[in-house]
Structure formats: structure tokens, C-alpha cells
Design an enzyme around this catalytic site. Structure first.
Site, mmCIF file in Angstrom:
data_model
loop_
_atom_site.group_PDB
_atom_site.id
_atom_site.type_symbol
_atom_site.label_atom_id
_atom_site.label_comp_id
_atom_site.label_asym_id
_atom_site.label_seq_id
_atom_site.Cartn_x
_atom_site.Cartn_y
_atom_site.Cartn_z
ATOM 1 N N TYR A 149 -20.230 45.343 40.364
ATOM 2 C CA TYR A 149 -19.144 44.428 39.968
ATOM 3 C C TYR A 149 -17.825 45.195 39.799
ATOM 4 O O TYR A 149 -16.776 44.761 40.293
ATOM 5 C CB TYR A 149 -19.553 43.743 38.668
ATOM 6 C CG TYR A 149 -18.568 42.733 38.154
ATOM 7 C CD1 TYR A 149 -18.483 41.455 38.697
ATOM 8 C CD2 TYR A 149 -17.714 43.045 37.093
ATOM 9 C CE1 TYR A 149 -17.580 40.517 38.210
ATOM 10 C CE2 TYR A 149 -16.818 42.114 36.596
ATOM 11 C CZ TYR A 149 -16.755 40.858 37.157
ATOM 12 O OH TYR A 149 -15.855 39.931 36.664
ATOM 13 N N LYS A 153 -14.348 44.716 41.916
ATOM 14 C CA LYS A 153 -13.070 44.349 41.308
ATOM 15 C C LYS A 153 -12.022 45.445 41.519
ATOM 16 O O LYS A 153 -10.822 45.159 41.595
ATOM 17 C CB LYS A 153 -13.265 44.039 39.818
ATOM 18 C CG LYS A 153 -14.127 42.795 39.575
ATOM 19 C CD LYS A 153 -13.497 41.537 40.186
ATOM 20 C CE LYS A 153 -14.230 40.269 39.803
ATOM 21 N NZ LYS A 153 -13.588 39.057 40.352
HETATM 22 P P1 NAP Z 1 -18.455 31.279 36.540
HETATM 23 O O1 NAP Z 1 -18.281 30.427 35.328
HETATM 24 O O2 NAP Z 1 -19.786 31.845 36.847
HETATM 25 O O3 NAP Z 1 -17.900 30.445 37.795
HETATM 26 C C1 NAP Z 1 -17.936 31.040 39.068
HETATM 27 C C2 NAP Z 1 -17.247 30.139 40.052
HETATM 28 O O4 NAP Z 1 -17.248 30.798 41.337
HETATM 29 C C3 NAP Z 1 -17.965 28.813 40.252
HETATM 30 O O5 NAP Z 1 -16.981 27.800 40.428
HETATM 31 C C4 NAP Z 1 -18.764 29.022 41.544
HETATM 32 O O6 NAP Z 1 -18.987 27.839 42.292
HETATM 33 C C5 NAP Z 1 -17.791 29.921 42.299
HETATM 34 N N1 NAP Z 1 -18.424 30.684 43.377
HETATM 35 C C6 NAP Z 1 -19.319 31.699 43.279
HETATM 36 N N2 NAP Z 1 -19.627 32.160 44.499
HETATM 37 C C7 NAP Z 1 -18.929 31.410 45.385
HETATM 38 C C8 NAP Z 1 -18.826 31.400 46.795
HETATM 39 N N3 NAP Z 1 -19.529 32.255 47.562
HETATM 40 N N4 NAP Z 1 -18.019 30.486 47.379
HETATM 41 C C9 NAP Z 1 -17.300 29.613 46.633
HETATM 42 N N5 NAP Z 1 -17.338 29.593 45.287
HETATM 43 C C10 NAP Z 1 -18.165 30.473 44.672
HETATM 44 O O7 NAP Z 1 -17.473 32.539 36.489
HETATM 45 P P2 NAP Z 1 -16.162 32.816 35.594
HETATM 46 O O8 NAP Z 1 -16.572 33.530 34.383
HETATM 47 O O9 NAP Z 1 -15.343 31.605 35.498
HETATM 48 O O10 NAP Z 1 -15.436 33.892 36.522
HETATM 49 C C11 NAP Z 1 -14.378 33.544 37.416
HETATM 50 C C12 NAP Z 1 -13.748 34.812 37.935
HETATM 51 O O11 NAP Z 1 -13.253 35.574 36.831
HETATM 52 C C13 NAP Z 1 -14.716 35.723 38.674
HETATM 53 O O12 NAP Z 1 -14.073 36.347 39.751
HETATM 54 C C14 NAP Z 1 -15.100 36.746 37.613
HETATM 55 O O13 NAP Z 1 -15.514 37.945 38.183
HETATM 56 C C15 NAP Z 1 -13.777 36.874 36.893
HETATM 57 N N6 NAP Z 1 -13.913 37.425 35.547
HETATM 58 C C16 NAP Z 1 -14.638 36.755 34.597
HETATM 59 C C17 NAP Z 1 -14.732 37.313 33.320
HETATM 60 C C18 NAP Z 1 -15.493 36.630 32.213
HETATM 61 O O14 NAP Z 1 -15.634 37.247 31.145
HETATM 62 N N7 NAP Z 1 -15.959 35.412 32.374
HETATM 63 C C19 NAP Z 1 -14.097 38.526 33.037
HETATM 64 C C20 NAP Z 1 -13.391 39.166 34.030
HETATM 65 C C21 NAP Z 1 -13.283 38.611 35.277
HETATM 66 P P3 NAP Z 1 -20.284 26.877 42.014
HETATM 67 O O15 NAP Z 1 -20.048 26.230 40.672
HETATM 68 O O16 NAP Z 1 -20.258 25.880 43.102
HETATM 69 O O17 NAP Z 1 -21.467 27.795 41.998
#
Ligand code: NAP
Length: 241
Positions: A149, A153
């Protein structure tokens, strides 16, 4: 309403940070392409509550990215792109399979590259546009159990910086937002012990909210950031200080 009428694509907008970003951009007047992979109901419901359109596409593939960009062009000229879709497959490096490495790199870093490649010609032609890539503080400091991961990133950050240099002369800006721990389905997977140790390490002593990340994206997408490109805006309650 600083983005009034502008078409903006948000990948992975069915849940979590992406859905918060879509809402925030819609509040700024944008017409939002709400991309999802499998959560059709959530994406359709979000799109119908704003000036938006839900589009199913797997952004880890070239075909999926091209389909998504075409669907956006059907709404009008594209102004912006938020590369938010991402996954985790955490485990210690010594136990990490080739597939765990490859799939996280393909979805997180590969989708950023492929979506940027698909959308950039139209932004350059318009001589106007903005891309915001969602990175992570893992890119800047690493994280045990997240070699795949963090590498993905770090690639997002390097892609942001490189592309920003390629397109700056055409008035196209490319920035990144690097969240720390944010409460979503992704972090709900943490055990209580992992959550406590994460919270203890955060100077603000709490996990962040989606609604605290989205405004950073809205700012970088909009005209208030007209002279900002190639930057990484950290939203982490002080964790990386
Ligand atoms: P999440 O709740 O798991 O949601 C992930 C989203 O990505 C969902 O809408 C999912 O769609 C979509 N997705 C995954 N693979 C995909 C693909 N191949 N094609 C199209 N859509 C896809 O994640 P989140 O926590 O909101 O994270 C969003 C972003 O922020 C990510 O890039 C993550 O790495 C980054 N981030 C998150 C955190 C954290 O603490 N949460 C921290 C740092 C960075 P479906 O619903 O259809 O599966």
C-alpha cells in the site's frame, strides 16, 4: 459555487472518502461522475441526490478508465478528476504474496496512471483543468504491514509531481491529498488494539472524518488553488509531524 457546471470524475465514489468528495464537489456546483466498481445501489443513490451520474467501471483496467472518461464526456467537457479508488491488503512483507503486491499496486497506482492518461488530452486541449490524487501518509513515512500500500501511494505522489511538471504550462494542475487515519470501511477493518495504537499516535487523539478530507480536495480542485500544483496536502490530525 466555485465549480458551477464543471464536470468532475471521482473514482471509487460509492463509499467512504470518495462519496464525501463527490458531495463536497457537488456543493461547489460541480456535475459529478460517481464511479464505482460493485456498490451500484450506493452509487446510484448518491448520484441521484446531487447533479451527478453513477458509472460502473473497474479503474484498474484501461478499458474501465476509457469507459469512465467517455461517460463523463457525454455530460460535457471534463474539468476535473479525483483519483480516489483504492484498496488495502495488509500483511507483513515476509508473508506478502505476489498477488497481494500486484493487485494493490495495480488498483491504487495503476488506476491513477491510467485515469490521468485517459483524461489529460481533453484537459490540455481545454487549457484548463485540475486533478487531485488521493495518496496517504503511508507514502511519506511507510507503515508496518503496508509495504504494498505504501509503495502504491508513493507511486501516486511521484506520478502527481511528474505529471504536474508535464502539464503546468497548459494551465492544468495536479495535486495530491494525503489522509492519515480516516473513519471508513477501510479502517473499520482495524482491530480495537490497532485502532487504539493509531489514535494514541495522533496528536489530535482521534481518527479523522470523511468530511474533514473532502474540503481539502474541493480547495485543490477549485480556483482558490489556481497557483498550486505538484503539492501534497496532508490531512492527518498531526500524525506525520
Ligand atoms: P473504502 O471505504 O474502502 O472505499 C473504496 C472505494 O473505492 C469504493 O467506492 C470502491 O468501490 C472503490 N474501488 C475500489 N477498487 C475499485 C476499482 N478497481 N474500480 C473502481 N472503484 C474501486 O475506502 P476509503 O477509506 O474511502 O479510501 C478512499 C481512498 O482514500 C483510497 O485511495 C485510500 O487508499 C485512501 N486513504 C484512505 C485512508 C483511510 O484511513 N480511510 C487513509 C489514507 C488514504 P465499490 O464500493 O464499488 O467497491
Amino acid at each position: 459555487m466555485e465549480l458551477a457546471g464543471k464536470v468532475v470524475i471521482v473514482t471509487g465514489a460509492s463509499r467512504g472518502i470518495g462519496s464525501g468528495i463527490a458531495l463536497s464537489l457537488a456543493e461547489a456546483g460541480a456535475r459529478v461522475v460517481v464511479n464505482y466498481r460493485s456498490s451500484a445501489e450506493a452509487a446510484e443513490s448518491l448520484a441521484s441526490s446531487i447533479d451527478g451520474r453513477a458509472v460502473q467501471a473497474d479503474v484498474s483496467t484501461t478499458e474501465g478508465c476509457e469507459k469512465l472518461v467517455q461517460a463523463a464526456l457525454d455530460m460535457g467537457p471534463i474539468y476535473g478528476l479525483v483519483n480516489n479508488a483504492g484498496i488495502t491488503q495488509d500483511t507483513l512483507l515476509m508473508r506478502m504474496s505476489d498477488d497481494q503486491w500486484d493487485s494493490v499496486l495495480r488498483i491504487n497506482a495503476g488506476s491513477c496512471f491510467r485515469m490521468c492518461r485517459a483524461v489529460i488530452p481533453t484537459l490540455i486541449r481545454a487549457r484548463e483543468g485540475a486533478i487531485v490524487n488521493i495518496a496517504s501518509i503511508s507514502a511519506l513515512r511507510g507503515n508496518a504491514g503496508q509495504a504494498n500500500y505504501a509503495a502504491s501511494k508513493a507511486a501516486v505522489v511521484a506520478t502527481t509531481q511528474s505529471l504536474s511538471r508535464e502539464v503546468a504550462r497548459r494551465n492544468v494542475r495536479v495535486n495530491a491529498v494525503a489522509p492519515g487515519f480516516i473513519s471508513t470501511d477501510m479502517t473499520d477493518a482495524l482491530t480495537d488494539a490497532q485502532r487504539k495504537s493509531a489514535t494514541d499516535a495522533i496528536p489530535m487523539r482521534r481518527i479523522g472524518l470523511v468530511s474533514e478530507v473532502a474540503p481539502a480536495v474541493r480547495f485543490l480542485m477549485g480556483p482558490s488553488a489556481s497557483y498550486i500544483t505538484g503539492q501534497v496536502l496532508v490531512v492527518d490530525g498531526g500524525l506525520s509531524v
